[in-house]
Design an enzyme around this catalytic site. Structure first.
Site, PDB file in Angstrom:
ATOM      1  N   SER A   9      -3.866  -2.327  -5.433  1.00 33.35           N
ATOM      2  CA  SER A   9      -5.286  -2.027  -5.621  1.00 33.35           C
ATOM      3  C   SER A   9      -5.910  -1.654  -4.281  1.00 33.35           C
ATOM      4  O   SER A   9      -5.937  -2.469  -3.351  1.00 33.35           O
ATOM      5  CB  SER A   9      -6.012  -3.233  -6.204  1.00 33.35           C
ATOM      6  N   HIS A  34      -3.825   1.541  -7.899  1.00 27.56           N
ATOM      7  CA  HIS A  34      -4.847   1.012  -8.800  1.00 27.56           C
ATOM      8  C   HIS A  34      -6.225   1.253  -8.182  1.00 27.56           C
ATOM      9  O   HIS A  34      -6.499   0.830  -7.057  1.00 27.56           O
ATOM     10  CB  HIS A  34      -4.594  -0.481  -8.993  1.00 27.56           C
ATOM     11  N   ASP A  36     -10.159   0.654  -8.599  1.00 34.13           N
ATOM     12  CA  ASP A  36     -11.156  -0.186  -9.277  1.00 34.13           C
ATOM     13  C   ASP A  36     -12.526   0.468  -9.217  1.00 34.13           C
ATOM     14  O   ASP A  36     -13.142   0.535  -8.155  1.00 34.13           O
ATOM     15  CB  ASP A  36     -11.199  -1.566  -8.621  1.00 34.13           C
ATOM     16  N   MET A  38     -16.335   0.226 -10.230  1.00 41.86           N
ATOM     17  CA  MET A  38     -17.323  -0.794 -10.638  1.00 41.86           C
ATOM     18  C   MET A  38     -18.721  -0.208 -10.509  1.00 41.86           C
ATOM     19  O   MET A  38     -19.015   0.507  -9.542  1.00 41.86           O
ATOM     20  CB  MET A  38     -17.212  -2.025  -9.742  1.00 41.86           C
ATOM     21  N   HIS A  67      -9.065   1.822 -13.238  1.00 40.26           N
ATOM     22  CA  HIS A  67      -9.588   0.668 -13.987  1.00 40.26           C
ATOM     23  C   HIS A  67     -11.110   0.766 -14.002  1.00 40.26           C
ATOM     24  O   HIS A  67     -11.761   0.525 -12.985  1.00 40.26           O
ATOM     25  CB  HIS A  67      -9.097  -0.607 -13.287  1.00 40.26           C
ATOM     26  N   MET A  69     -14.474  -0.592 -14.701  1.00 47.70           N
ATOM     27  CA  MET A  69     -15.269  -1.788 -14.994  1.00 47.70           C
ATOM     28  C   MET A  69     -16.722  -1.340 -15.043  1.00 47.70           C
ATOM     29  O   MET A  69     -17.517  -1.612 -14.133  1.00 47.70           O
ATOM     30  CB  MET A  69     -15.020  -2.842 -13.905  1.00 47.70           C
ATOM     31  N   MET A 141      -6.808  -9.377 -17.637  1.00 50.49           N
ATOM     32  CA  MET A 141      -7.431  -9.819 -16.385  1.00 50.49           C
ATOM     33  C   MET A 141      -7.177 -11.309 -16.188  1.00 50.49           C
ATOM     34  O   MET A 141      -7.418 -12.115 -17.096  1.00 50.49           O
ATOM     35  CB  MET A 141      -8.947  -9.595 -16.424  1.00 50.49           C
ATOM     36  N   GLY A 146     -14.576  -7.924 -10.794  1.00 48.37           N
ATOM     37  CA  GLY A 146     -15.693  -7.725  -9.878  1.00 48.37           C
ATOM     38  C   GLY A 146     -15.303  -7.764  -8.410  1.00 48.37           C
ATOM     39  O   GLY A 146     -15.861  -7.027  -7.613  1.00 48.37           O
ATOM     40  N   PHE A 147     -14.341  -8.606  -8.083  1.00 47.31           N
ATOM     41  CA  PHE A 147     -14.006  -8.772  -6.669  1.00 47.31           C
ATOM     42  C   PHE A 147     -12.509  -9.006  -6.485  1.00 47.31           C
ATOM     43  O   PHE A 147     -11.865  -9.596  -7.360  1.00 47.31           O
ATOM     44  CB  PHE A 147     -14.765  -9.972  -6.079  1.00 47.31           C
ATOM     45  N   ASP A 176      -3.860  -8.226 -13.787  1.00 47.97           N
ATOM     46  CA  ASP A 176      -4.695  -7.905 -12.622  1.00 47.97           C
ATOM     47  C   ASP A 176      -5.549  -9.113 -12.236  1.00 47.97           C
ATOM     48  O   ASP A 176      -6.306  -9.639 -13.061  1.00 47.97           O
ATOM     49  CB  ASP A 176      -5.593  -6.713 -13.009  1.00 47.97           C
ATOM     50  N   GLY A 177      -5.393  -9.537 -10.974  1.00 48.96           N
ATOM     51  CA  GLY A 177      -6.238 -10.605 -10.439  1.00 48.96           C
ATOM     52  C   GLY A 177      -5.429 -11.779  -9.919  1.00 48.96           C
ATOM     53  O   GLY A 177      -4.735 -12.438 -10.699  1.00 48.96           O
ATOM     54  N   GLY A 198      -4.035  -6.512  -4.924  1.00 53.52           N
ATOM     55  CA  GLY A 198      -4.875  -5.955  -3.877  1.00 53.52           C
ATOM     56  C   GLY A 198      -4.724  -6.720  -2.584  1.00 53.52           C
ATOM     57  O   GLY A 198      -4.025  -6.297  -1.667  1.00 53.52           O
ATOM     58  N   SER A 199      -5.360  -7.903  -2.525  1.00 56.03           N
ATOM     59  CA  SER A 199      -5.372  -8.643  -1.268  1.00 56.03           C
ATOM     60  C   SER A 199      -3.968  -9.081  -0.837  1.00 56.03           C
ATOM     61  O   SER A 199      -3.678  -9.138   0.359  1.00 56.03           O
ATOM     62  CB  SER A 199      -6.305  -9.848  -1.364  1.00 56.03           C
TER      63      SER A 199
HETATM   64  C1  DX5 Z   1     -10.903  -7.206  -9.738  1.00 55.29           C
HETATM   65  C2  DX5 Z   1     -10.095  -5.937  -9.721  1.00 55.29           C
HETATM   66  C3  DX5 Z   1      -8.762  -6.085  -9.153  1.00 55.29           C
HETATM   67  C4  DX5 Z   1      -8.729  -6.514  -7.704  1.00 55.29           C
HETATM   68  C5  DX5 Z   1      -7.562  -7.430  -7.577  1.00 55.29           C
HETATM   69  O1  DX5 Z   1     -12.017  -7.040 -10.505  1.00 55.29           O
HETATM   70  O2  DX5 Z   1      -9.963  -5.413 -11.039  1.00 55.29           O
HETATM   71  O3  DX5 Z   1      -7.960  -4.929  -9.333  1.00 55.29           O
HETATM   72  O4  DX5 Z   1      -8.595  -5.475  -6.792  1.00 55.29           O
HETATM   73  O5  DX5 Z   1      -7.585  -8.018  -6.347  1.00 55.29           O
HETATM   74  P1  DX5 Z   1      -6.599  -9.218  -5.956  1.00 55.29           P
HETATM   75  O6  DX5 Z   1      -5.201  -8.703  -6.136  1.00 55.29           O
HETATM   76  O7  DX5 Z   1      -6.966  -9.471  -4.538  1.00 55.29           O
HETATM   77  O8  DX5 Z   1      -6.916 -10.350  -6.869  1.00 55.29           O
HETATM   78 ZN    ZN Z   2      -8.464  -3.785 -11.304  1.00 54.31          ZN
END
Ligand code: DX5
Ligand code: ZN
Length: 215
Positions: A9, A34, A36, A38, A67, A69, A141, A146-147, A176-177, A198-199
Site C-alpha cells: 500500500s 495498492h 488507497d 479516501m 481501494h 473508500m 478489512m 482510514g489510516f 487489508d490492515g 503498507g507500514s
Molecule cells: C486502511 C487502508 C490500508 C492501509 C494499510 O484504511 O485501506 O490499505 O494502507 O496499512 P497497514 O498495512 O499499515 O495497516
Molecule cells: Zn486499502
C-alpha cells in the site's frame, strides 16, 4: 502451495517520490500496488484521487489495485477505470442496497477490469455472499478503514474461512490492515490469497526481505 499476491500500500510510501517507491517494491518482488483512495466522508481521512492513478499508470506496469473508500462509488468508476486502474474495489457499506452493489459491479466490468467488494470490520460476511459469484476480489478489512499503521483485528480474519466456504469460482480473497509477517501467516492459513501491507513494507529498510516474509 497457493500463490500469495502481495499488494504494497503506497499510503505508507514517500509521496514525494512515488515513482521511485513503486519501482523499489517492484524490484523487491511485488506484482501489485495498492492505492488507497479516501474522500474524508466515507472515512475520516483524505488521500489521493484520479489524477494520481493516471500519473502512476504512465510510470508502472504493476497491477493498480485501487481501494475506493468513498461515498457514491458509482460516480467514480468511469474516471478511475479510464485513469488506468486494473482493479476497482468499492465498499459494501457505501451502497444503498443489493441492486446498488450489483449496478456498480456491472459498471466496473463494463470497462473490462476486475471488480472487488470490501467489507469493514463490523459487516457480517453473510451480507455479501450473494455477490461472490460476480466478483473477482473480496477484500476483508482487518482494521477500520482510514489510516495505515493500525493493529490487526483477529476477529475480522475469522470471516475468511466463512467466505472461502461459499466461493465457487477462483475469486481472490484479500486482507487489508495490520498485516506483518505474523498476521500474514494467520491470514494465509485461514485461506487468504492476497495481502495488502503498507507500514510493514514501507516501514522496513529492506523491502525485499519484508515482502518475502509475507509470502
Ligand atoms: C486502511 C487502508 C490500508 C492501509 C494499510 O484504511 O485501506 O490499505 O494502507 O496499512 P497497514 O498495512 O499499515 O495497516
Ligand atoms: Zn486499502
Amino acid at each position: 502451495m497457493n500463490k500469495i499476491i502481495i499488494s504494497p500500500s503506497i499510503l505508507s510510501a514517500d509521496f514525494a517520490n512515488l515513482e521511485k517507491e513503486i519501482q523499489a517494491v517492484k524490484e523487491a518482488g511485488a506484482e501489485w500496488i495498492h492505492i488507497d483512495v479516501m474522500d474524508g466522508h466515507f472515512v475520516p481521512n483524505i488521500t489521493i484521487g484520479v489524477p494520481v492513478v493516471k500519473s502512476l499508470r504512465k510510470v508502472t506496469d504493476l497491477v493498480l489495485d485501487t481501494h475506493l473508500m468513498i461515498e457514491n462509488p458509482e460516480r467514480y468508476i468511469e474516471p478511475f477505470a479510464k485513469a488506468g486502474a486494473d482493479i476497482l474495489t468499492f465498499h459494501y457499506e457505501a451502497c444503498k442496497d443489493s441492486d446498488h452493489v450489483n449496478e456498480i459491479i456491472s459498471k466496473i466490468k463494463h470497462f473490462g477490469i476486475k471488480a472487488g467488494l470490501s467489507i469493514k470490520p463490523k459487516t457480517a460476511p453473510e451480507e455479501i455472499f450473494e455477490f461472490l459469484d460476480r466478483l473477482d476480489l473480496l477484500l476483508v478489512m482487518t482494521v477500520e478503514p482510514g489510516f495505515g499503521g493500525q493493529e490487526f483485528m483477529h476477529d475480522c480474519a475469522m470471516k475468511i474461512p466463512l467466505i472461502k466456504e461459499k466461493v465457487q469460482n477462483d475469486i481472490i480473497i484479500q486482507v487489508d490492515g495490520g498485516i506483518n509477517n505474523l498476521t500474514a501467516k494467520i491470514c494465509k492459513s485461514l485461506g487468504a490469497n492476497s495481502l495488502v501491507a503498507g507500514s510493514y513494507i514501507y516501514g522496513n529498510n529492506d523491502y525485499k526481505k519484508a515482502i518475502e516474509s509475507l509470502k
